[in-house]
Structures are given as C-alpha cells and as structure tokens.
Scaffold this active site. Structure first.
Site, mmCIF file in Angstrom:
data_model
loop_
_atom_site.group_PDB
_atom_site.id
_atom_site.type_symbol
_atom_site.label_atom_id
_atom_site.label_comp_id
_atom_site.label_asym_id
_atom_site.label_seq_id
_atom_site.Cartn_x
_atom_site.Cartn_y
_atom_site.Cartn_z
ATOM 1 N N ARG A 560 0.644 -1.136 0.025
ATOM 2 C CA ARG A 560 -0.122 -0.006 0.054
ATOM 3 C C ARG A 560 0.713 1.206 -0.039
ATOM 4 O O ARG A 560 1.894 1.243 0.764
ATOM 5 C CB ARG A 560 -0.796 0.012 1.180
ATOM 6 C CG ARG A 560 -1.759 -0.972 1.345
ATOM 7 C CD ARG A 560 -2.916 -1.087 0.442
ATOM 8 N NE ARG A 560 -3.743 -0.035 0.597
ATOM 9 C CZ ARG A 560 -4.794 0.079 -0.071
ATOM 10 N NH1 ARG A 560 -5.230 -0.951 -0.646
ATOM 11 N NH2 ARG A 560 -5.711 1.191 -0.123
ATOM 12 N N VAL A 561 0.498 2.347 -0.739
ATOM 13 C CA VAL A 561 1.007 3.420 -0.713
ATOM 14 C C VAL A 561 0.069 4.561 0.252
ATOM 15 O O VAL A 561 0.767 5.722 0.245
ATOM 16 C CB VAL A 561 1.236 4.222 -2.069
ATOM 17 C CG1 VAL A 561 2.557 3.069 -2.984
ATOM 18 C CG2 VAL A 561 0.113 4.091 -2.949
ATOM 19 N N ASP A 562 -0.867 4.031 0.599
ATOM 20 C CA ASP A 562 -1.701 5.149 1.425
ATOM 21 C C ASP A 562 -1.357 4.662 2.890
ATOM 22 O O ASP A 562 -0.687 3.968 3.326
ATOM 23 C CB ASP A 562 -3.107 5.014 1.258
ATOM 24 C CG ASP A 562 -3.666 3.572 0.860
ATOM 25 O OD1 ASP A 562 -2.991 2.849 1.530
ATOM 26 O OD2 ASP A 562 -4.863 3.519 0.571
ATOM 27 N N ASP A 563 -2.099 5.220 3.803
ATOM 28 C CA ASP A 563 -2.194 4.942 5.151
ATOM 29 C C ASP A 563 -2.986 3.572 5.741
ATOM 30 O O ASP A 563 -3.840 3.706 6.496
ATOM 31 C CB ASP A 563 -2.305 6.123 6.239
ATOM 32 C CG ASP A 563 -1.499 7.032 5.774
ATOM 33 O OD1 ASP A 563 -0.293 6.889 5.647
ATOM 34 O OD2 ASP A 563 -1.884 8.347 5.745
ATOM 35 N N VAL A 564 -2.663 2.868 4.815
ATOM 36 C CA VAL A 564 -3.364 1.259 5.066
ATOM 37 C C VAL A 564 -2.380 0.310 5.524
ATOM 38 O O VAL A 564 -1.403 0.423 4.772
ATOM 39 C CB VAL A 564 -4.434 0.986 4.011
ATOM 40 C CG1 VAL A 564 -4.856 -0.473 4.241
ATOM 41 C CG2 VAL A 564 -5.625 2.022 4.106
#
Ligand code: WTA
Length: 692
Positions: A560-564
């Site tokens: 993941r590149v998001d805050d997941v």
C-alpha cells in the site's frame, strides 16, 4: 505494454531470471495452454520470437479481444448464465474520468437475473443436484457435514422464506455476523435469492465495529449464532451482537430481529443471553418453512452486497457490488485462475467475512458448480499439520490461502507437511499481500512437491475479483510476482503526476477502463468513492498500491502507498487504530505505522503520547491494547506501543510518518531531513525511548 512483452516472447527468453515453468502434465490439461512444449527443447530461448508467439496464442488472443472488444468478450461469457431477460443495447457503459462528470460503471444493465438461481437452480438443472456443494469441517477433527447442491438449495429456500415472512424485501440490508458454519453461505445465498443486500461482518470484529456498520446500513435483521469454537477458545458471539445492538440503538438504529443459530458444538441455548421478542432461534423457525422459494428477479445493476473495508481516513467504507457484472466476473476469474475442472475439490481458507470469502468461497466456485470445503477452525489446531490432514481427507485439488499462513506453517517445520500425502493437490493460490519469494518457494516445493503452479492473485475488495494473476499452466511464473492481467483488465503504472509510464518501471498502480466486477460506489457516499479512487489520478481507478513492472512485463506488487496497513492480509486503516487509541482517557495523541513482521507481513506499531501527568506503565500499555481490541477487533491489536513524549510534526502540525516509519523499523541512519520539524528534538527523545 505487457502485451508487447509477451508477444516478443521476452518472458520466455530471460535466462537470468528465476522462471518456474508449469510441468508438462499440467500444461497439457490446462484451460489456457502454455509454452511448455517449447521449454522441452533445450534451447527454446533461441527460437525466433514468432514461434513462441504462436504458443502464447490462447491467452493473447483472448486478452486482446477482451481489451479491443470488451462488450463482445463479456457478453459471450455472460450468455452462459441464466438471464430472465437479456441486457439492453449496451453491454456496459462507464465514465471513470471525474473531469467528465460523475463516475459511473454499469454492466449488463437491463439484464434480469439472480445470482442465487445461477449458483444453485441452474447447476441443479444441469445435472449437479447430487453433487456435493459444501463439505463442512468443524474446528474439532472428526466432526463434519456436507450438503449437495439440491440440499443446499432447500436450506437456502427455507431461510429465504423466513426472511420474506419477517418482511425483508428486495433492496433491504441484512447484517450477517456468523463464523464459518454452513449457515454463513446459506445466509448469503438466501439474501441474494430474495434481492436483499447482505452485509457480512467478519466475526472477529468487536461490538463497536459491528454497531458502526449497523448504523451505516440500517439492516432489517441481524443474523448470528450464539458462539463459536476457534482453536481451543470459545467465543461468545451473541454477547458481542447484544452489545452492538445496544450501541446502535443509541445512534437511533434499532433492529427488530436477531436471528440466532444455536451452535451446539460451542454453546447450549440455556447458556445464551436472550432478549425475548427480538431474538429468535434459527432452529425454531427456519426449518418450518417450505424448501422451495420463488426467486426475486433483479436487475444486473441491483445491489448484491455491501462489504465494509478500511480506508486511510475516517470510518470504514461500504463497498457496494451489484449483481450481474460481479456474477460474470467472479465465475470467470475463478475458472481460469485456478484452472477449474468439474472434478476439482476446492478449499479456500479465507473467512466469508472478507471479500475473498465472498468471491472465492461462495459465489465464484458455486457458479462453477464446484465442490467447496468450508473450514470452521484455526489452520494450526489441534496440530500444525491440520491443513494437510484436511487436504488428504477431502482430496483437495485446489488450495487457496494467504502468505501469512504459509509463513507460519513454514516456521512450524516441513515434517508437519510431509506427514501427509497431499497427492490430490494440483493448483495452489495466494492472496492478501505480496508473497515473499522464500515463502513462495516453500509453498511450491514443500506443500506442492514442486508440482503445482501457484496463482498469486492480486485484487481488492473494490475489484470484486482477480485483476493480476497467473493463469496456471499458461506461462512461467516468477516467485513473488502476480505476473499478468486477467482478461479485460488494463493495469497501468503512473508516476506522481499521473503520467502513465511504460516498460520497466515502478510507480502507482491504476486501472484504465472498467471490468464487470468493479464496485459501483461506496454506500451512501458516492463523493468519497470519487475522491478516494478516481480523483488522485484523473482518468484512472487508483488502487492504493505501488507496483513495478520488470523487463519481461511481469508485475510485482509492492504494498500500500496510503495509510492502510496489511496485517495478515487484513486491511487496517492507521486512522482507525489511532482513533481507538485516543478514545482511551489517558491517551492524548497517537500515530500508527506499519512495520515489517515475520509472520503477519506487517505489524501495527503505535506511537502514543499520554495526557499530562500520566506516566507509562505496563498496565497502561495493556489497557491501550485492550481498547483497540474492543473498538476494532483482536486482529487490529498493536504489536508495539512506543511511548512518545512528542510526535515529529511539521510547523503546520502534520505528523511526519516517514520519520516514524524509520524509527519503528530502527532504520535510524535513514531518518532523512528532520530540519523542517517544528521541534527536531522529539526525534532523539523517541529514539531514546525505543526499547522501553
Ligand atoms: C493487498 C483482498 C500483493 C493489496 C483480496 C491490496 C496483495 C489489498 C495481493 C486488498 C497479492 C491483495 N499481492 N498484494 N496477491 N492480494 N493484496 O481489499 O495491497 O482485503 O490493495 O482484498 O491487499 O485487500 P482486500
């Protein structure tokens, strides 16, 4: 661009790469044939590309058609299902580009069908009435059950009739909070039969998470059971549901019916807390209803289910899937990615509470008329060889699981695997997170005796079905790579500006154009749907994953590149864990990051600032962790609490997670520039407290 790589035969010719070819026996029988024959010629890579080209034909031809003529490709496949009425002029219509108005995806609009009918009645009419649909294996070895397709249909009809009798109608939501009992797929299918929208909540979620989902979708009924045994533990699910219903009532959503299955293996009726009027024993009512039930026909674009998943901010998102496209897509991906044949026995270890259990325990396999193993228990209970015991017991041919389980069984040692024959196995599958090459090799060599191709299926709750996946037997694999796109899927890799990059590259993974299994909206929040998935890179669906493509066109997902965070294949938003932590009266602030974890893939690492005057203690640490377990579920419990007198913030107050990630993974020499911090001193304080 991946087509070029394949067409040029580059994939075949890259000597230095670690290519794992499907065996001759496998390739010969595969639905999508392979280039294997050439590899028998010792100097196959010297053959002119045109020769290898001809051997890739089946995939290439089908893929090419699926991209150039999606309408023709998918309507041919869709025609194999039962439609009460065929779809109208357009097979699909779409707008994925926010600059051209609202995002909209429709497949087979105007087509009238029912997915339960296609899973059961259609297969029964085709002669599968007495074929086993579900083998059920209990937590305790030696206890099992099974249902044929016709028995399953009867059970589904009884429940569907009951739901109708209590007033559940087409379009109504039903929350399902059940463990892996036969009643779980029965409930999903019963809802689908009458056009009700099921929302299964994984039975490991806490009462607060359950309440949040109840409040969001306002179900007509909640369906649960009193308790379940998982490994040596008994979990009282009814208590959790009771608490959730109290919570949701406070938010103005009260549920009239709580249908409760008495799971006698775990808990007796008399020990179950009960609210007369609202609570109803499944066994007292459902069996009294007729075993046939007319189907409620629905439009292809009528909702089939809602499934909540974590995002990078705020509350969970209700991913909405509709009927027709999802049906066609899950059935087709199942068939090709697992090289499914009518005699296969298929076992997926995922729980129906996650998308994998929707698409590849229930719908995909059942639409194909498969024999499916449903396992209630924990994969290492009562011994680390339990999975292979089950494989031998049911002669499982296709085994689909998650890298976290592979790694944990690998750690337990080969002897637990080798004790069992596993001869029946022919295809293995992996899902949930990137599978590291060493786990891949162990899975391939030890579990599959170097005989079974591994389908490393990359996809998401949002995509409904497989997106990038090997077609076993169709091309050589590279351990750790999900390889090439499925039919109809156009993955693109873009840079930070949203510009598509070609050839060997890495960047953000997006998808161009829709595919039938795509989700249509976030329930009640189309704007968030557009903002999260379609605005970051206009013109594309943004997956939230990073990806690189190698010189042969193989895709390598990088996470993941998001805050997941992805913990044991479960998606957890850092914001959710943070908000649980700060709800603790002694926590002033929290910042959560993912950190590499040997078994789980990623672990949860929480930096916690306490309120003035409170000091750190072991007791407080436990109580913070308990808060997260209570608010989200045990699977979201932080692995580490790092006491933080302050958090590194920019002058505008934004937490610099990049620095926290480096501290969490102890890459202290890679902290980078800390001069822009409001208080650079906090970094040293944090480092000093790292091992407290
Ligand atoms: C990750 C699960 C690499 C990815 C089906 C994705 C994977 C998220 C793979 C979706 C894979 C899933 N290789 N990464 N084979 N499969 N992922 O919605 O980060 O629970 O975005 O769906 O899991 O998780 P979800």
């Amino acid at each position: 661009s991946h087509l070029n790589a394949v067409i040029l035969g580059e994939a075949l010719a890259s000597e230095e790469d670690d290519l794992v070819f499907p065996s001759h026996d496998f390739s010969r029988q595969a639905l999508i044939p392979s280039p294997q024959k050439v590899s028998f010629f010792p100097f196959f890579f010297l053959l002119p590309p045109s020769i290898s080209l001809s051997l890739w034909n089946t995939y290439l031809e089908m893929y090419k058609r699926s991209i150039e003529d999606p309408a023709g490709f998918w309507s041919d496949i869709a025609s194999q299902f039962y439609w009460k009425q065929r779809w109208q002029d357009h097979v699909y219509s779409e707008n994925l580009d926010v600059r051209n108005g609202n995002v909209k995806i429709e497949w087979f609009k105007g087509g009238i069908t029912n997915i339960c009918y296609n899973c059961l009645d259609r297969n029964i009419e085709a002669g599968l009435a007495d074929k086993i649909a579900l083998y059920w294996e209990a937590n305790e070895p030696g206890i099992d059950a099974s249902l044929t397709y016709s028995q399953l249909l009867q059970r589904v009809c009884q429940l569907a009739n009951y739901l109708k009798a209590i007033g559940v109608k087409k379009g109504d939501a039903v929350i399902v909070y059940l463990p892996m009992l036969l009643e779980l797929p029965i409930t999903m299918l019963a809802c689908a039969r009458i056009g009700a929208v099921h929302s299964v909540v994984f039975a490991g979620f806490s009462s607060e998470s359950l309440a949040q989902r109840i409040v969001d979708c306002k179900p007509k009924a909640v369906i649960t059971c009193n308790a379940v045994k998982r490994g040596p533990k008994t979990i009282n699910l009814k208590d959790i549901v009771d608490a959730a219903l109290v919570e949701s009532a406070k938010d103005g959503v009260s549920v009239d019916v709580c249908l409760t299955y008495e799971n006698q293996l775990a808990m007796k009726r008399q020990d179950t807390k009960w609210q007369e009027g609202r609570d109803i024993w499944w066994e007292d009512v459902v069996p009294k209803y007729p075993t046939t039930c007319d189907v409620v026909w629905v439009d292809a674009e009528d909702p089939l289910f809602l499934l909540y998943t974590s995002g990078s901010t705020g509350k969970p998102k209700g991913v909405l899937h509709t009927t027709g496209g999802y049906m066609v897509y899950t059935a087709t991906t199942f068939k090709y990615a697992f090289d499914y044949k009518p005699n296969d026995v298929y076992w997926c270890t995922a729980d129906c509470g996650w998308i994998t259990g929707h698409s590849y325990v229930t719908y995909g396999p059942m639409l194909n008329g498969a024999k499916i193993v449903l396992f209630e228990g924990a994969p290492n209970y009562p011994h680390p060889g339990r999975c292979w015991d089950i494989v031998d017991k049911y002669k499982v041919t296709i085994f689909y699981t998650a890298p976290t389980l592979v790694r944990s069984l690998m750690r337990d040692g080969d002897e637990h695997v080798k004790r069992f024959s596993r001869k029946s196995l022919r295809v293995l599958g992996s899902v949930g997170e990137p599978i590291n090459p060493s786990a891949w090799r162990w899975f391939f060599n030890v579990v599959g005796d170097s005989r079974c191709p591994i389908s490393d299926t990359w996809w998401q709750t949002e995509t409904g079905g497989f997106m990038i996946t090997p077609l076993p037997g169709a091309w050589p694999q590279k351990p750790g790579s999900a390889t090439f796109p499925f039919f109809g899927v156009q993955p693109v890799i873009v840079d930070e500006k949203g510009v598509e990059i070609e050839g060997e590259c890495s960047g953000y993974l997006c998808v161009k154009s829709s595919w039938p299994g795509a989700f249509r909206t976030l329930y009640g929040d189309h704007e968030r749907y557009e903002t999260t998935y379609f605005k970051p890179f206009p013109g594309y669906y943004f997956t939230g994953d990073g990806c690189s493509r190698d010189k042969d066109g193989y895709h390598w997902l990088t996470g993941r590149v998001d805050d997941v965070i992805n913990v044991s294949g479960h998606r957890i938003g850092t914001a959710e864990v943070e908000s649980a932590l700060v709800s603790h009266p002694q926590c002033a602030e929290a910042a959560v990051v993912g950190v590499e974890h040997e078994i789980k893939g990623q672990g949860i690492y929480a930096f916690v600032t306490l309120v003035e005057g409170v000091s750190y203690s072991e007791e407080l640490r436990k109580s913070l962790i308990l808060t997260v377990r209570n608010q989200i579920g045990a699977f979201a419990a932080p692995d580490k609490i790092h006491w933080a007198p302050g958090l590194p913030k920019t002058r505008s107050g934004k937490i610099m997670r990049r620095i926290l990630r480096k501290i969490a993974s102890r890459q202290l020499d890679e902290l980078g520039d800390t001069s822009t911090l409001a208080e650079p001193g906090v970094v040293d304080q944090l480092i000093a407290l790292a091992d407290c």
